[in-house]
Design a protein around this motif. Structure first.
Motif, PDB file in Angstrom:
ATOM      1  N   PHE A 323       3.580  34.003 -42.753  1.00  0.00           N
ATOM      2  CA  PHE A 323       4.799  33.214 -42.541  1.00  0.00           C
ATOM      3  C   PHE A 323       5.515  33.677 -41.273  1.00  0.00           C
ATOM      4  CE2 PHE A 323       9.453  32.801 -43.152  1.00  0.00           C
ATOM      5  CZ  PHE A 323       9.539  31.425 -43.066  1.00  0.00           C
ATOM      6  N   GLN A 324       5.609  34.983 -41.077  1.00  0.00           N
ATOM      7  CA  GLN A 324       6.251  35.504 -39.866  1.00  0.00           C
ATOM      8  C   GLN A 324       5.509  35.072 -38.610  1.00  0.00           C
ATOM      9  OE1 GLN A 324       9.170  36.763 -39.718  1.00  0.00           O
ATOM     10  NE2 GLN A 324       9.383  36.743 -41.948  1.00  0.00           N
ATOM     11  N   ARG A 325       4.167  35.084 -38.678  1.00  0.00           N
ATOM     12  CA  ARG A 325       3.387  34.646 -37.515  1.00  0.00           C
ATOM     13  C   ARG A 325       3.635  33.168 -37.220  1.00  0.00           C
ATOM     14  NH1 ARG A 325      -2.327  37.382 -39.296  1.00  0.00           N
ATOM     15  NH2 ARG A 325      -1.767  39.571 -38.956  1.00  0.00           N
ATOM     16  N   TRP A 326       3.776  32.394 -38.281  1.00  0.00           N
ATOM     17  CA  TRP A 326       4.079  30.956 -38.122  1.00  0.00           C
ATOM     18  C   TRP A 326       5.433  30.797 -37.432  1.00  0.00           C
ATOM     19  CZ3 TRP A 326       7.998  27.981 -40.503  1.00  0.00           C
ATOM     20  CH2 TRP A 326       7.823  26.575 -40.474  1.00  0.00           C
ATOM     21  N   CYS A 327       6.435  31.545 -37.893  1.00  0.00           N
ATOM     22  CA  CYS A 327       7.775  31.467 -37.295  1.00  0.00           C
ATOM     23  C   CYS A 327       7.739  31.837 -35.810  1.00  0.00           C
ATOM     24  CB  CYS A 327       8.751  32.411 -38.002  1.00  0.00           C
ATOM     25  SG  CYS A 327       9.118  31.984 -39.715  1.00  0.00           S
ATOM     26  N   PRO A 334      -3.269  26.874 -31.393  1.00  0.00           N
ATOM     27  CA  PRO A 334      -2.377  26.499 -30.286  1.00  0.00           C
ATOM     28  C   PRO A 334      -1.403  25.361 -30.584  1.00  0.00           C
ATOM     29  CG  PRO A 334      -4.540  27.008 -29.426  1.00  0.00           C
ATOM     30  CD  PRO A 334      -4.665  27.039 -30.933  1.00  0.00           C
ATOM     31  N   LEU A 335      -1.846  24.301 -31.253  1.00  0.00           N
ATOM     32  CA  LEU A 335      -0.925  23.186 -31.496  1.00  0.00           C
ATOM     33  C   LEU A 335       0.236  23.622 -32.386  1.00  0.00           C
ATOM     34  CD1 LEU A 335      -0.372  20.207 -30.878  1.00  0.00           C
ATOM     35  CD2 LEU A 335      -1.552  19.621 -33.009  1.00  0.00           C
ATOM     36  N   VAL A 336      -0.046  24.425 -33.402  1.00  0.00           N
ATOM     37  CA  VAL A 336       1.012  24.942 -34.281  1.00  0.00           C
ATOM     38  C   VAL A 336       1.922  25.872 -33.479  1.00  0.00           C
ATOM     39  CG1 VAL A 336       1.495  26.405 -36.289  1.00  0.00           C
ATOM     40  CG2 VAL A 336      -0.354  24.708 -36.385  1.00  0.00           C
ATOM     41  N   ASP A 337       1.322  26.792 -32.729  1.00  0.00           N
ATOM     42  CA  ASP A 337       2.110  27.790 -32.005  1.00  0.00           C
ATOM     43  C   ASP A 337       2.994  27.156 -30.932  1.00  0.00           C
ATOM     44  OD1 ASP A 337       0.933  29.683 -33.578  1.00  0.00           O
ATOM     45  OD2 ASP A 337      -0.530  30.324 -32.091  1.00  0.00           O
ATOM     46  N   GLU A 342       8.382  25.778 -29.085  1.00  0.00           N
ATOM     47  CA  GLU A 342       9.341  24.782 -28.592  1.00  0.00           C
ATOM     48  C   GLU A 342      10.588  24.774 -29.474  1.00  0.00           C
ATOM     49  OE1 GLU A 342       9.841  20.047 -27.460  1.00  0.00           O
ATOM     50  OE2 GLU A 342       8.171  20.634 -28.742  1.00  0.00           O
ATOM     51  N   LEU A 343      10.385  24.832 -30.780  1.00  0.00           N
ATOM     52  CA  LEU A 343      11.519  24.834 -31.715  1.00  0.00           C
ATOM     53  C   LEU A 343      12.422  26.044 -31.465  1.00  0.00           C
ATOM     54  CD1 LEU A 343      13.015  23.807 -34.238  1.00  0.00           C
ATOM     55  CD2 LEU A 343      11.418  25.140 -35.618  1.00  0.00           C
ATOM     56  N   ALA A 344      11.831  27.229 -31.372  1.00  0.00           N
ATOM     57  CA  ALA A 344      12.626  28.447 -31.196  1.00  0.00           C
ATOM     58  C   ALA A 344      13.370  28.457 -29.862  1.00  0.00           C
ATOM     59  CB  ALA A 344      11.727  29.675 -31.306  1.00  0.00           C
ATOM     60  N   LEU A 428       2.521  27.460 -24.108  1.00  0.00           N
ATOM     61  CA  LEU A 428       1.715  28.682 -24.296  1.00  0.00           C
ATOM     62  C   LEU A 428       1.171  29.156 -22.946  1.00  0.00           C
ATOM     63  CD1 LEU A 428      -0.334  27.627 -27.482  1.00  0.00           C
ATOM     64  CD2 LEU A 428       1.827  28.872 -27.394  1.00  0.00           C
ATOM     65  N   PRO A 429       2.007  29.803 -22.150  1.00  0.00           N
ATOM     66  CA  PRO A 429       1.578  30.201 -20.799  1.00  0.00           C
ATOM     67  C   PRO A 429       0.387  31.160 -20.811  1.00  0.00           C
ATOM     68  CG  PRO A 429       3.698  31.197 -21.379  1.00  0.00           C
ATOM     69  CD  PRO A 429       3.413  30.171 -22.413  1.00  0.00           C
TER      70      PRO A 429
END
Length: 473
Positions: A323-327, A334-337, A342-344, A428-429
């Motif tokens: 869960f922390q990795r998701w946050c 990559p698409l999830v990350d 972007e959200l954060a 994701l640079p």
């Protein structure tokens, strides 16, 4: 002399404001907003109720509302503390006859209204209709008989759809009470609230300001100037830039924009330019918003509990380091990350992105959906309790029902909605040095190369991703 306190909450506008309209015949009117610093503290699920991005938008919206009020001979009094204590105390000290405010749908907000009512004593608390499209008397049936699925709800509503004629902002307002001046102070800054200033991000999909004037300008632009609404159906699954969707949701959530005004303008646009799939899609999104509000009003606190609804009874309850990795946007997908970063960084995420990351958290990572919903609550500019918790419960229910396996295949979504990896490249640079055709699948790279990039390795590749792996893999 008739003296009214207008308690403003998530209705930071003057246009189509039923409580304000009801207060226009008062001799003295005091508009008040109460900011509760408790929102900045971690809640039961570990997240704050209000993060830095929505706080920025809120302060901008309050400043804009104060400006609009001052042009009409009034002003906005902003107090810090608990509304249950401050509203009754202020009403008593200023000898108010009544308090006017909009009704609420979420359990905590409804409980707050009851607490204020009890403490007001002889001073009346009058509730005007809340930020719905449809009001009680416009519903096709009693609330407790509304369909629990969206399709039948929409069919019922469309059988007898009312014509909305929202009332515009008044040109003048009643004067402030003579003895109110001592309570006014300047708005707090983000730094004073202990939040710090968010960085301006050039890539943001929501580069707009808070407040009613900005909301009205965007509505005009999307429906009349650029007429982006006419391509809404084709662009709504986009993820880059400000024009792939209406972007009205943050202003709707804070009440800077009335949903009835949006629909009235949409119908006016259709009358002039014709109805098409795109204008219908925007109408359906407005109706989804109302559907979730009526659902929350009907089910109350059950929507916020892990198995509170039949739909979420079998949803996963785990919570671990995944869960922390998701946050953090470090799952290795990559698409999830990219979406989570972007959200954060900006407080916004596309509708497509929200469905992908939520489905991944519940379906693939098997984590407790309520913690995902709480993370969204803290970070989303357009957080709205009904839509946020309703959407998460809806997805968690589907994800946990073996007869309805509608979980997203994340790699298929990536190939379909980000075929050139333009979106993941934006956020994701560390993947810029990876060949474009591998940017959605960096987990196929040799271990040493991936470690050198500083990007996390995916622990296992789901079997249903195999058709969407690069052909050379």
């Amino acid at each position: 002399m008739h003296r009214v306190l207008l308690w403003i909450k998530q209705d930071l506008r003057l246009d189509d404001h039923p409580a304000l309209q009801a207060a226009l015949d008062a001799d003295r009117l005091l508009p008040v907003y109460v900011f509760d610093p408790e929102l900045l503290q971690p809640g039961p699920l570990g997240c704050r109720r209000l993060g830095v991005h929505r706080a920025r938008l809120l302060l901008e919206s309050l400043a804009a509302l104060d400006g609009e009020l001052r042009q009409r001979g009034s002003a906005l009094l902003v107090l810090q503390g608990s509304a249950e204590r401050l509203i009754p105390s202020l009403a008593e000290r200023l000898d108010m006859d009544e308090v006017l405010t909009l009704d609420e749908v979420a359990p905590e907000e409804r409980a707050q209204l009851d607490a204020v009512r009890q403490r007001l004593g002889d001073i009346r608390l009058l509730l005007a209709p809340g930020n719905f499209l449809l009001r009680d008397d416009e519903l096709p049936c009693p609330v407790d008989q509304l369909p629990t699925a969206f399709g039948p709800f929409r069919q019922l509503v469309e059988q007898r759809l009312p014509v909305f004629q929202p009332r515009p902002a008044p040109a003048r307002l009643p004067a402030l009470p003579d003895n109110a001046g001592a309570y006014f102070a300047s708005l707090p800054s983000l730094s004073q609230l202990g939040l710090g200033e968010p960085l301006s991000v050039a890539n943001s999909a929501f580069p707009f300001s808070g407040g009613e004037p900005a909301a009205q300008a965007r509505l005009r632009d999307y429906l009349w100037l650029s007429q982006g609404v006419r391509q809404h159906q084709q662009t709504r699954n986009g993820m880059i830039g400000s024009e792939y969707s209406s972007k009205l949701s943050p202003w709707l959530a804070s009440g800077c924009l009335s949903p009835r005004r949006v629909l009235a303008e949409l119908r006016r646009h259709e009358a002039q330019y014709g109805r098409n799939d795109s204008t219908q899609a925007l109408w359906q999104e407005l109706l989804w918003r109302d559907f979730f509000r009526w659902t929350l009003l009907r089910h109350g606190g059950a929507l916020f509990r892990a198995g509170g609804l039949k739909a979420t009874a079998r949803a996963p309850r785990q919570l671990d380091r995944r869960f922390q990795r998701w946050c953090q946007g470090r799952t290795g997908v990559p698409l999830v990350d990219a979406n989570m970063r972007e959200l954060a960084i900006t407080g916004f995420m596309s509708n497509r992105g929200r469905q992908v990351v939520a489905s991944y958290l519940v379906g693939e990572l098997q984590q407790d959906w309520r913690h995902g919903a709480a993370w969204f609550e803290e970070h989303l500019l357009d957080y709205d309790p009904a839509s946020n918790w309703g959407n998460w419960a809806y997805l968690a229910g589907i994800a946990s029902d073996p007869r309805q396996r509608r979980l997203f295949n994340v790699l298929r979504q990536a190939r379909q909605y980000d075929p050139d990896a333009a979106y993941v490249s934006l956020w994701l640079p560390e993947l810029h040095g990876v060949p474009q055709h591998l940017r959605h699948t960096p987990f196929l790279l040799p271990h040493l190369q991936l470690d050198a990039l500083g990007y996390p390795r995916l622990e296992s590749i789901p079997e249903n991703w195999r058709p969407y792996l690069p052909s050379a893999a």
